[in-house]
Write a protein that holds these residues in place. Structure first.
Motif, PDB file in Angstrom:
ATOM      1  N   PHE A  47      30.574 -10.885  19.169  1.00 51.74           N
ATOM      2  CA  PHE A  47      29.979 -11.147  17.862  1.00 51.74           C
ATOM      3  C   PHE A  47      29.974 -12.668  17.703  1.00 51.74           C
ATOM      4  CE2 PHE A  47      30.915 -12.055  13.318  1.00 51.74           C
ATOM      5  CZ  PHE A  47      29.708 -11.627  12.806  1.00 51.74           C
ATOM      6  N   ALA A  77      23.244 -17.078  11.907  1.00 47.27           N
ATOM      7  CA  ALA A  77      23.816 -16.640  10.626  1.00 47.27           C
ATOM      8  C   ALA A  77      25.158 -15.962  10.858  1.00 47.27           C
ATOM      9  CB  ALA A  77      22.845 -15.699   9.906  1.00 47.27           C
ATOM     10  N   ASN A  78      25.218 -15.075  11.847  1.00 41.00           N
ATOM     11  CA  ASN A  78      26.497 -14.418  12.156  1.00 41.00           C
ATOM     12  C   ASN A  78      27.581 -15.439  12.489  1.00 41.00           C
ATOM     13  OD1 ASN A  78      25.806 -11.723  11.794  1.00 41.00           O
ATOM     14  ND2 ASN A  78      25.153 -11.428  13.919  1.00 41.00           N
ATOM     15  N   ALA A  81      29.810 -18.525   9.187  1.00 40.91           N
ATOM     16  CA  ALA A  81      31.074 -18.674   8.461  1.00 40.91           C
ATOM     17  C   ALA A  81      32.054 -19.526   9.267  1.00 40.91           C
ATOM     18  CB  ALA A  81      31.668 -17.302   8.152  1.00 40.91           C
ATOM     19  N   MET A 416      39.600  -8.282   9.782  1.00 32.89           N
ATOM     20  CA  MET A 416      38.515  -7.329  10.031  1.00 32.89           C
ATOM     21  C   MET A 416      37.136  -7.992  10.112  1.00 32.89           C
ATOM     22  SD  MET A 416      39.766  -4.490  10.783  1.00 32.89           S
ATOM     23  CE  MET A 416      38.272  -3.483  10.781  1.00 32.89           C
ATOM     24  N   TYR A 417      37.034  -9.263   9.741  1.00 36.02           N
ATOM     25  CA  TYR A 417      35.735  -9.941   9.832  1.00 36.02           C
ATOM     26  C   TYR A 417      35.383 -10.289  11.276  1.00 36.02           C
ATOM     27  CZ  TYR A 417      35.609 -10.288   4.769  1.00 36.02           C
ATOM     28  OH  TYR A 417      35.570  -9.979   3.428  1.00 36.02           O
ATOM     29  N   GLN A 420      36.637  -8.351  16.687  1.00 34.87           N
ATOM     30  CA  GLN A 420      36.076  -8.260  18.038  1.00 34.87           C
ATOM     31  C   GLN A 420      36.656  -9.301  18.981  1.00 34.87           C
ATOM     32  OE1 GLN A 420      34.335  -8.855  15.187  1.00 34.87           O
ATOM     33  NE2 GLN A 420      32.544  -7.516  15.002  1.00 34.87           N
ATOM     34  N   TYR A 442      43.216  -6.844  -0.212  1.00 35.57           N
ATOM     35  CA  TYR A 442      42.831  -8.235  -0.391  1.00 35.57           C
ATOM     36  C   TYR A 442      43.761  -8.763  -1.490  1.00 35.57           C
ATOM     37  CZ  TYR A 442      38.425  -7.208   2.127  1.00 35.57           C
ATOM     38  OH  TYR A 442      37.476  -6.852   3.052  1.00 35.57           O
TER      39      TYR A 442
ATOM     40  N   ASN B  22      31.266  -6.916  -1.049  1.00 31.71           N
ATOM     41  CA  ASN B  22      32.387  -7.573  -0.399  1.00 31.71           C
ATOM     42  C   ASN B  22      32.651  -8.840  -1.200  1.00 31.71           C
ATOM     43  OD1 ASN B  22      33.460  -9.686   1.808  1.00 31.71           O
ATOM     44  ND2 ASN B  22      34.113  -7.636   2.344  1.00 31.71           N
ATOM     45  N   GLY B  45      32.532  -2.840   1.638  1.00 36.93           N
ATOM     46  CA  GLY B  45      32.433  -3.060   3.079  1.00 36.93           C
ATOM     47  C   GLY B  45      33.448  -4.109   3.487  1.00 36.93           C
ATOM     48  N   LEU B  46      33.989  -3.979   4.688  1.00 35.65           N
ATOM     49  CA  LEU B  46      35.012  -4.930   5.157  1.00 35.65           C
ATOM     50  C   LEU B  46      34.390  -6.192   5.733  1.00 35.65           C
ATOM     51  CD1 LEU B  46      37.605  -2.600   6.907  1.00 35.65           C
ATOM     52  CD2 LEU B  46      37.679  -3.571   4.617  1.00 35.65           C
ATOM     53  N   PHE B  47      33.078  -6.217   5.806  1.00 34.68           N
ATOM     54  CA  PHE B  47      32.365  -7.367   6.379  1.00 34.68           C
ATOM     55  C   PHE B  47      30.984  -7.361   5.744  1.00 34.68           C
ATOM     56  CE2 PHE B  47      29.359  -8.744   9.730  1.00 34.68           C
ATOM     57  CZ  PHE B  47      29.732 -10.070   9.785  1.00 34.68           C
ATOM     58  N   GLU B  48      30.439  -8.540   5.508  1.00 35.20           N
ATOM     59  CA  GLU B  48      29.213  -8.621   4.711  1.00 35.20           C
ATOM     60  C   GLU B  48      27.998  -8.019   5.411  1.00 35.20           C
ATOM     61  OE1 GLU B  48      31.340 -11.058   5.236  1.00 35.20           O
ATOM     62  OE2 GLU B  48      31.849 -12.058   3.356  1.00 35.20           O
ATOM     63  N   ASN B  78      27.227 -14.266   6.757  1.00 33.04           N
ATOM     64  CA  ASN B  78      27.673 -13.040   7.431  1.00 33.04           C
ATOM     65  C   ASN B  78      26.714 -11.876   7.166  1.00 33.04           C
ATOM     66  OD1 ASN B  78      30.000 -13.949   8.726  1.00 33.04           O
ATOM     67  ND2 ASN B  78      31.338 -13.486   6.990  1.00 33.04           N
ATOM     68  N   THR B 418      28.997  -4.688  13.885  1.00 30.14           N
ATOM     69  CA  THR B 418      29.275  -4.208  12.517  1.00 30.14           C
ATOM     70  C   THR B 418      30.083  -2.908  12.572  1.00 30.14           C
ATOM     71  OG1 THR B 418      27.112  -3.141  12.596  1.00 30.14           O
ATOM     72  CG2 THR B 418      27.254  -5.219  11.357  1.00 30.14           C
ATOM     73  N   GLN B 420      32.894  -2.304  11.668  1.00 30.08           N
ATOM     74  CA  GLN B 420      33.695  -2.129  10.453  1.00 30.08           C
ATOM     75  C   GLN B 420      33.093  -1.098   9.501  1.00 30.08           C
ATOM     76  OE1 GLN B 420      32.259  -5.042  11.477  1.00 30.08           O
ATOM     77  NE2 GLN B 420      33.720  -6.731  11.482  1.00 30.08           N
TER      78      GLN B 420
END
Lengths: 515, 515
Positions: A47, A77-78, A81, A416-417, A420, A442, B22, B45-48, B78, B418, B420
């Motif tokens: 990822f 984009a992935n 962050a 979890m983000y 991978q 969270y 998220n 969701g655990l990821f956007e 994300n 994805t 997650q």
């Protein structure tokens, strides 16, 4: 030589050794060039956020830029962050992102999107390759931009055809900008500030935190002048432990940060900006220093922090000092893993020369101070507030330093983000011990919700709790080839960290956090 | 009423029922408003990328816009890849993304970045809330932009303080743009094209694929005129099966696509653009129709495809027809899961009314045709080429249609972007059966590498193979609360899909693909 090969050869000649990658069709000419030349070690991420986070961790430890290879605007984009986190850390980063062939751009193919637009919010420098002939020279401009002081994020967009086309010309890197010279007037202003009898804080960031000598000089200045030394909340790298000088950090929670800085009437800044709250809160200020506090910039973001600190130590007649700030907590006994027990476990488990990756968020609040008097370590933290940096950052640090164990103190929600990254750790056989701080929430957001005046009901709590279903990180790790175990006892946790760090390859410990 | 509550109330009044989320600190006022009003179902969701992909899947099935709540520029990044896929599908999407309070923006806090800049490449409409008073009205403008024809991606940036501040005013949605009226001249041109004795293809996309009647009319036109009917390679939703008319899709591999379209001298387009290759390849064209092919646009992207097709059927005197294209393959026997056996297994396992999510990439090449004569299904596919849409798309579709089983045919490499989403499936108790097509490679990229003329060596293959270590999807699923099993036999696979689809809650089947 085609364009792609000219870029690979030029990067290698400039000293690049590793390329973190998640390529797609538009980067196949780079995959081919990397394959044929075998000049760079290619580290695959499943990822893109893993790729750029690993490049960041690598660069923080290797003293070389972190190089990534990505696929078009969605891939960028992935990756965004962790490019953001790297940018806020001022880590030198070179990101190559493929784009459609120039002739293909006008047709709105499915993957067409504005790559330069997607790069801009997360980079300091963006350019698009113009021809196979200029491709390597442009990559070297990216190299210079990334490696100048302070580090920058450079993104070079690589249209596919310019990589295929012959005519590539190997290029050298232009000279990178060094830090601005020490400003003797600023040194004099800082000396005067320290001499005035006011309560003064020296806030030091960036490269000032990355060598023991500078930290010892800061400690000497504190002893000689009565100033308080402090680092920003989040930093690219702090060298600490092993009985050396250790620096306090500004706390994250806004009330605590305000309280910490309230006493000061003067602040001296070194490679950092006036401290600002992570977020704005109703009725609370954005800037954390008292309004009346006088600010002296000893070295700007682009300045030579270590040089300026040396000059200041000299002018105030301060000898370097190297004592720890906080004594090591007692070894944890059998019992639940409270945040304090967690911190004690880490302080006693840390092997000499370890690299600590800190994305511990709430449950890790005691970790940093508890390890002031522990083994010598490099401490890497989340810098831009974009959660999901820990697993990749640890991966990249381990690639850079194969002989040093990496201990990643990792909040569960954040893990979890970019979970991978565990697969890359297994694939590369990296000695990373990931300690998941499992509070199944969270947790930080519960505090944030209260901070905006809310009394959370069931729907709000449902969006902040991760307990339905419970995440089983040991299974997740196994799914990616990483062995692991769950631990509920503080003493066992300490022993588990010790064992995992002393053995090769990755391991995951899910630590059940109590309270 | 504060700004956040005015937005939640206005969205609800417009018909919104679900918010995929998220959130972070800058969205706490929305969490609070959602909690207090309890007007919308919140799906975490655990990821956007899970959040926006699920919103897309929901919208494709619910006939309502997909609404997401995200955190600042890194959260939006994300989410970007699946916003991209949704945009290419023309799915109506409303994305609320928090930003720092207006007064906080100038201080370069750690999470500060250009949110509007990050949104622009992946949205058709971007705006920033200006005041708590105008906030709901702006959200309703986003609603109208998203739900106009064709669907759009609308991003509304929500500075935190405008959500906290009192003065929110509930607002109604302005009228959304409907499809452009049927152009009778275009209908006449299409009729003339069909009457000319030339070899003609009718390429129909968008809403033309979403009702059986329109597809039956297309099939009738084909029977009456000799034209060939075809859909684009990737589509938002195709209604098919159950003995109804079924439409052929343009194949993905460029050589096959060119060969498929080579015979045609005329093309009639309905809610689609002239077909373009996913990527450019050396020595091959970008546009897939023969250069000399005459193009008639019966209905543009913004047009009324079903209306135009009805008018054309009328003028050529074609009655609707409903026969399947390809007969169902034989039920698979015991044996390895080849792509053909996989397709047969799905064709015989599909329950009536299932929703198929197709991110099967290479191993799924036979799935679509093999299910022409299977049970009635809605078929959802990856639309923008940004891999990692499948698990969230299935999640959102299941939220929209709790009474319909969802079968996600999922490539292994793509799943890891994805993965997650499985946690959300477990949390919400969704009947999603994920079939992982485990070939342990980015198999498609091997073909792409050969297509650019490379003969891959060990370094290249290392970047395309996922076999070191092997991914164990059953463990990954267990880690997120989803039961699963690995299957290596085609007959067992068929039975496993049947069983899983007939039982409530999610299940994962890792299918070992042979050859």
């Amino acid at each position: 030589m085609n364009g792609a090969e000219s870029v690979v050869r030029s990067l290698h000649a400039a000293g690049v050794e590793v390329c973190f990658a998640n390529p797609g069709t538009s980067e196949m000419q780079f995959v081919d060039a990397l394959d044929r030349t075998r000049l760079l070690r290619c580290v695959l991420g499943l990822f893109e956020g893993v790729v750029t986070g690993a490049a960041d961790g690598y660069a923080r430890m290797a003293g070389k830029p972190g190089v990534s290879l990505l696929h078009l605007a969605p891939g960028l984009a992935n990756a965004g962050a962790n490019l953001h986190n790297a940018r806020k850390a001022r880590t030198p980063m070179i990101t190559l992102v493929g784009d459609h062939a120039v002739r293909h751009r006008g047709y709105d193919a499915p993957l067409t999107a504005d790559v330069a637009g997607a790069a801009a919010p997360f980079a300091d420098w963006v350019d698009t390759a113009r021809s196979s002939e200029s491709f390597a020279a442009q990559a070297m401009e990216a190299y210079a931009a990334a490696t100048g002081h302070p580090g920058q994020g450079a993104v070079l967009i690589a249209p596919a055809d310019l990589g295929w086309d012959e005519g590539g010309v190997e290029a050298g890197a232009p000279a990178a900008t060094g830090p601005a010279a020490v400003d003797t007037d600023a040194v004099e202003r800082a000396r005067a500030a320290l001499a005035g009898g006011e309560r003064t804080v020296i806030l030091a960031g960036g490269s000032a935190l990355e060598d023991h000598q500078t930290l010892a000089r800061l400690q000497g200045i504190a002893a000689a002048t009565g100033a308080v030394i402090m680092a920003p909340t989040s930093n690219r790298r702090i060298e600490r432990g092993g009985g050396r000088a250790d620096i306090r950090r500004l706390p994250y929670p806004i009330d605590l940060a305000l309280e910490t800085l309230a006493p000061f009437t003067r602040a001296i800044l070194v490679e950092t900006q006036p401290p600002v709250a992570f977020f704005a809160y109703p009725g609370k200020p954005s800037l954390l220093l008292p309004e009346a506090c006088e600010i002296v910039t000893l070295a700007g973001i682009d300045g030579d922090g270590p040089g300026a600190i040396a000059a200041l130590a000299d002018i105030v007649g301060a000898a370097p000092r190297t004592e720890t700030r906080v004594s090591r907590p007692e070894m944890p006994g059998a019992g639940p893993i409270t945040p304090e027990a967690l911190a004690a476990a880490l302080a006693h488990a840390l092997p000499e020369g370890a690299i600590v990756v800190d994305e511990s968020i709430t449950a890790g609040r005691a970790l940093y101070d508890a390890t002031s008097d522990a083994a010598e370590t490099s401490w890497l933290a989340i810098t831009g507030g974009a959660i999901g940096i820990g697993p990749p950052l640890a991966t990249g640090a381990a690639v850079a330093c194969p002989d040093r164990p990496v201990i990643a103190m990792q909040a569960d929600g954040s893990a979890m983000y970019t979970i991978q990254a565990l697969w890359t750790q297994a694939r590369e056989g990296l000695n990373v011990t990931t300690v998941i701080l499992s509070n199944r929430a969270y947790e930080i957001l519960k505090g944030e919700l209260r901070a905006v005046g809310s009394n959370p009901g069931p729907d709000a709590l449902a969006m902040l709790n991760l307990d339905r279903p419970e995440l089983d990180f040991v299974s997740l790790a196994r799914g990616m080839g990483v062995p692991g175990r769950r631990v509920e006892d503080a003493r066992e946790l300490m022993e588990a960290i010790r064992t995992a760090a002393s053995e090769p390859g990755p391991f995951l410990i899910e630590a059940a956090i109590a309270g």
